[in-house]
Design an enzyme around this catalytic site. Structure first.
Site, mmCIF file in Angstrom:
data_model
loop_
_atom_site.group_PDB
_atom_site.id
_atom_site.type_symbol
_atom_site.label_atom_id
_atom_site.label_comp_id
_atom_site.label_asym_id
_atom_site.label_seq_id
_atom_site.Cartn_x
_atom_site.Cartn_y
_atom_site.Cartn_z
ATOM 1 C CE LYS A 200 -11.841 -45.323 89.852
ATOM 2 N NZ LYS A 200 -12.245 -46.030 88.695
ATOM 3 C CD GLU B 236 -6.213 -29.890 84.353
ATOM 4 O OE1 GLU B 236 -6.968 -29.170 83.682
ATOM 5 O OE2 GLU B 236 -5.148 -29.482 84.846
ATOM 6 C CB CYS C 47 -13.151 -31.262 79.409
ATOM 7 S SG CYS C 47 -11.540 -31.417 78.649
ATOM 8 C CD GLU D 135 -18.826 -31.076 81.574
ATOM 9 O OE1 GLU D 135 -18.875 -31.639 82.685
ATOM 10 O OE2 GLU D 135 -17.784 -30.947 80.916
HETATM 11 P P1 NAP Z 1 -16.184 -38.702 86.920
HETATM 12 O O1 NAP Z 1 -17.476 -39.372 87.148
HETATM 13 O O2 NAP Z 1 -15.781 -37.612 87.841
HETATM 14 O O3 NAP Z 1 -15.102 -39.879 86.934
HETATM 15 C C1 NAP Z 1 -13.734 -39.658 86.639
HETATM 16 C C2 NAP Z 1 -12.890 -40.713 87.349
HETATM 17 O O4 NAP Z 1 -13.005 -40.526 88.748
HETATM 18 C C3 NAP Z 1 -13.332 -42.154 87.085
HETATM 19 O O5 NAP Z 1 -12.187 -42.969 87.101
HETATM 20 C C4 NAP Z 1 -14.230 -42.449 88.292
HETATM 21 O O6 NAP Z 1 -14.328 -43.826 88.576
HETATM 22 C C5 NAP Z 1 -13.480 -41.709 89.379
HETATM 23 N N1 NAP Z 1 -14.286 -41.267 90.529
HETATM 24 C C6 NAP Z 1 -15.590 -40.887 90.553
HETATM 25 N N2 NAP Z 1 -15.937 -40.499 91.800
HETATM 26 C C7 NAP Z 1 -14.827 -40.609 92.574
HETATM 27 C C8 NAP Z 1 -14.524 -40.360 93.942
HETATM 28 N N3 NAP Z 1 -15.429 -39.882 94.791
HETATM 29 N N4 NAP Z 1 -13.281 -40.583 94.381
HETATM 30 C C9 NAP Z 1 -12.329 -41.028 93.537
HETATM 31 N N5 NAP Z 1 -12.538 -41.320 92.247
HETATM 32 C C10 NAP Z 1 -13.765 -41.097 91.761
HETATM 33 O O7 NAP Z 1 -16.078 -38.118 85.438
HETATM 34 P P2 NAP Z 1 -16.398 -38.852 84.049
HETATM 35 O O8 NAP Z 1 -17.864 -38.918 83.858
HETATM 36 O O9 NAP Z 1 -15.609 -40.115 83.961
HETATM 37 O O10 NAP Z 1 -15.771 -37.833 83.004
HETATM 38 C C11 NAP Z 1 -16.449 -36.764 82.440
HETATM 39 C C12 NAP Z 1 -16.054 -35.470 83.131
HETATM 40 O O11 NAP Z 1 -14.642 -35.271 83.007
HETATM 41 C C13 NAP Z 1 -16.675 -34.252 82.482
HETATM 42 O O12 NAP Z 1 -17.109 -33.366 83.482
HETATM 43 C C14 NAP Z 1 -15.529 -33.646 81.689
HETATM 44 O O13 NAP Z 1 -15.645 -32.273 81.427
HETATM 45 C C15 NAP Z 1 -14.367 -33.963 82.568
HETATM 46 N N6 NAP Z 1 -13.115 -33.910 81.816
HETATM 47 C C16 NAP Z 1 -12.255 -32.881 82.071
HETATM 48 C C17 NAP Z 1 -11.069 -32.766 81.342
HETATM 49 C C18 NAP Z 1 -10.110 -31.650 81.618
HETATM 50 O O14 NAP Z 1 -8.932 -31.796 81.285
HETATM 51 N N7 NAP Z 1 -10.526 -30.529 82.197
HETATM 52 C C19 NAP Z 1 -10.780 -33.725 80.371
HETATM 53 C C20 NAP Z 1 -11.684 -34.757 80.142
HETATM 54 C C21 NAP Z 1 -12.839 -34.855 80.877
HETATM 55 P P3 NAP Z 1 -15.456 -44.784 87.913
HETATM 56 O O15 NAP Z 1 -15.231 -44.714 86.429
HETATM 57 O O16 NAP Z 1 -15.159 -46.099 88.490
HETATM 58 O O17 NAP Z 1 -16.770 -44.217 88.335
#
Ligand code: NAP
Length: 485
Positions: free
Chosen positions: A173, A246, A280, A376
């Site tokens: 997904k 991650e 991130c 963040e």
């Molecule tokens: P997010 O809101 O957590 O969403 C990430 C993914 O998870 C999306 O595909 C989202 O779907 C899905 N999702 C959200 N809630 C969910 C749930 N309850 N159950 C299952 N899937 C769910 O994060 P984001 O805003 O896309 O990304 C930014 C974050 O990612 C930042 O905190 C950043 O630091 C972190 N990040 C970490 C790394 C690392 O390697 N440590 C790398 C890159 C980014 P939808 O898009 O449909 O909402």
């Protein structure tokens, strides 16, 4: 407008919902296409397809599975420029960065293809005579891959490449902000000839699609990259599964009084405003020695004011838009909070242009426990914190809940080594920015950045395998361990 489909059991199909959602270009706010707003039933179908395909796929010798990965890498290389341009349109970062994103995907497929001829277990002596003991790496089964939008090709590839070479089948997904890039990756995987059902992609929202993947009992492993809050939810709701998380970061660059300031400024600008601060590993805190704080500030503000905002497809652009309206509003909210917590030295507002742009922003005189220095933001906002010595710098660096990346600029080997030893983070750079991971080294963080798994490098294999321990007794009689007669 073009409509895109899910990929299930080797076929492009519509969702049972008959509904779609749009993916928008964040620089123009125009739609790039309609994508399936899928349902739980679509997820179930994808799981069934993966379950059916997985035994045959895991029975295929790993070096043979690896041949598909080499082909995927070749196809990515062939389409690199097209993919990069399309990615810039979909998520905004500038073309040189999206080229880097595609390159990372090329590299990781190539690296993980090499793992097809390794997948090392280990052999160890038995405590008994005529007995052989060793371990093997076995696939998990069906794994769920859930990814964010900021590296829309590289992050899915970091997961899909090892998952495939290890013999798993996948339900993928992608982020709802970047479904087009994900679709292009799956099209390439299809073109490389991966057997049907081995990879399945279901687009749609977190509530219907994401949660169903996380909680479904037939999904034996989850590899997730995204925010800490979602990560927490996953830990509480996934049940008994192998889970890789991650999550976020609040990464700092320490600049000591002996640092090469021009080098440090380049690293800070790249770390703080590259990808518009949406990494991130982005640098969002500068911890600077008081003797050089003024000089660093002047150089930083000068360099920041040179940055040109614009559409990432244009050559002259340094900083693209934020991913969407909500991200722009969130960054604005933190800029307002920052005005109360520190002193604004540049930026601080939405750019007056079409698209979700925000001016690169710097606050000084920020206290280590201020919200803008703790939370963040995921936007182009940098906080400067002044310290009196290395001990205080490391204390401030560690005084956060996250532990992903970190950096120190110093010419002094003793300071550099102490920083490496004492900084609480999964990654420490010396005289370089907080960003710039290479695919043959493990990537990940400590504290609230994750649950201890690592992606990429040889450790990336562990996330997608289980260890099988094997004992072969060729003594011809029953031998008991622990000296039992
Ligand atoms: P997010 O809101 O957590 O969403 C990430 C993914 O998870 C999306 O595909 C989202 O779907 C899905 N999702 C959200 N809630 C969910 C749930 N309850 N159950 C299952 N899937 C769910 O994060 P984001 O805003 O896309 O990304 C930014 C974050 O990612 C930042 O905190 C950043 O630091 C972190 N990040 C970490 C790394 C690392 O390697 N440590 C790398 C890159 C980014 P939808 O898009 O449909 O909402």
């Amino acid at each position: 407008m073009k409509e895109y489909q899910n990929y299930i059991h080797g076929k492009w199909t519509n969702s049972k919902s008959r509904k779609t959602f749009d993916s928008l270009n964040p620089a123009t706010e125009k739609s790039l296409g309609a994508f399936q707003l899928s349902t739980k039933e679509d997820v179930h179908e994808a799981i069934r397809a993966a379950e059916k395909a997985q035994p045959k796929w895991s029975g295929t010798p790993a070096p043979k599975r690896a041949e598909y990965l080499f082909e995927i890498s070749r196809l990515l290389k062939k389409n690199k420029e097209k993919l990069a341009e399309s990615m810039t349109e979909e998520m905004g970062k500038v073309l040189k960065e999206t080229r880097g994103d595609v390159q990372e995907a090329i590299d990781v497929f190539e690296y993980m293809a090499g793992e097809g001829r390794r997948l090392f277990g280990h052999t160890t002596p038995s405590e008994l005579r005529h007995k052989l003991a060793f371990t093997q790496r076995r696939p998990i089964g069906v794994v769920g891959v859930i990814t964010p939008w900021n590296f829309p090709l590289a992050i899915p590839s970091w997961k899909i490449a090892p998952a495939l070479v290890c013999g798993n089948a996948i339900v993928f997904k992608p982020s709802s902000d970047t479904p087009r890039t994900a679709t292009q990756l799956v099209q390439i995987i299809e073109e490389a000839g991966i057997p049907e059902g081995v990879i399945n992609m279901v687009t749609g929202g977190a509530q219907e699609v994401g949660k169903e993947i996380i909680t479904h009992e037939k999904i034996r492993g989850i590899s997730f990259t995204g925010s800490r809050d979602t990560g927490k939810w996953i830990t509480q709701n996934a049940g008994i599964k192998k889970i890789g998380l991650e999550l976020g970061g609040k990464n700092a660059i320490i600049v000591m009084e002996d640092a090469d300031l021009d080098n440090a400024v380049e690293g800070i600008i790249w770390g703080a405003f590259g990808t518009t601060g949406q990494r991130c590993t982005a640098c969002s805190r500068i911890i600077v020695h008081k003797n050089i704080a003024k000089a660093l500030e002047e150089k930083l503000v000068h360099a920041t004011k040179q940055l040109r905002l614009g559409n990432g497809l244009e050559k002259r652009t340094d900083v693209g838009p934020l991913i969407n309206k909500a991200a722009q509003e969130k960054t604005f909210m933190y800029a307002q909070i920052g005005r109360r917590e520190g002193r604004l030295v540049c930026g601080g507002k939405k750019a007056e242009m079409e698209g979700y742009f925000f001016e690169p922003t710097i606050f000084k005189n920020v206290k280590p426990n201020a919200r803008i220095a703790q939370e963040e933001i995921f936007g182009p906002v940098l906080s400067m914190i002044t310290v009196k010595d290395l001990n205080e710098a490391i204390r401030v660096c560690n005084g956060i809940e996250y532990g992903l990346s970190s950096s120190i600029y110093t010419q002094n080997i003793q300071r550099a080594m102490l920083a490496i030893e004492q900084i609480e983070a999964g990654i420490t750079y010396v005289n370089s920015s907080t960003i710039g991971a290479e695919v043959h080294l493990p990537f990940g963080g400590i504290k609230q950045t994750g649950n201890g798994t690592r992606e990429a490098g040889i450790e990336g294999i562990h996330e997608f395998t289980e260890t099988k321990t094997v004992y072969i007794d060729y003594s011809g009689r029953l031998q008991k361990a622990q000296g039992i007669d």
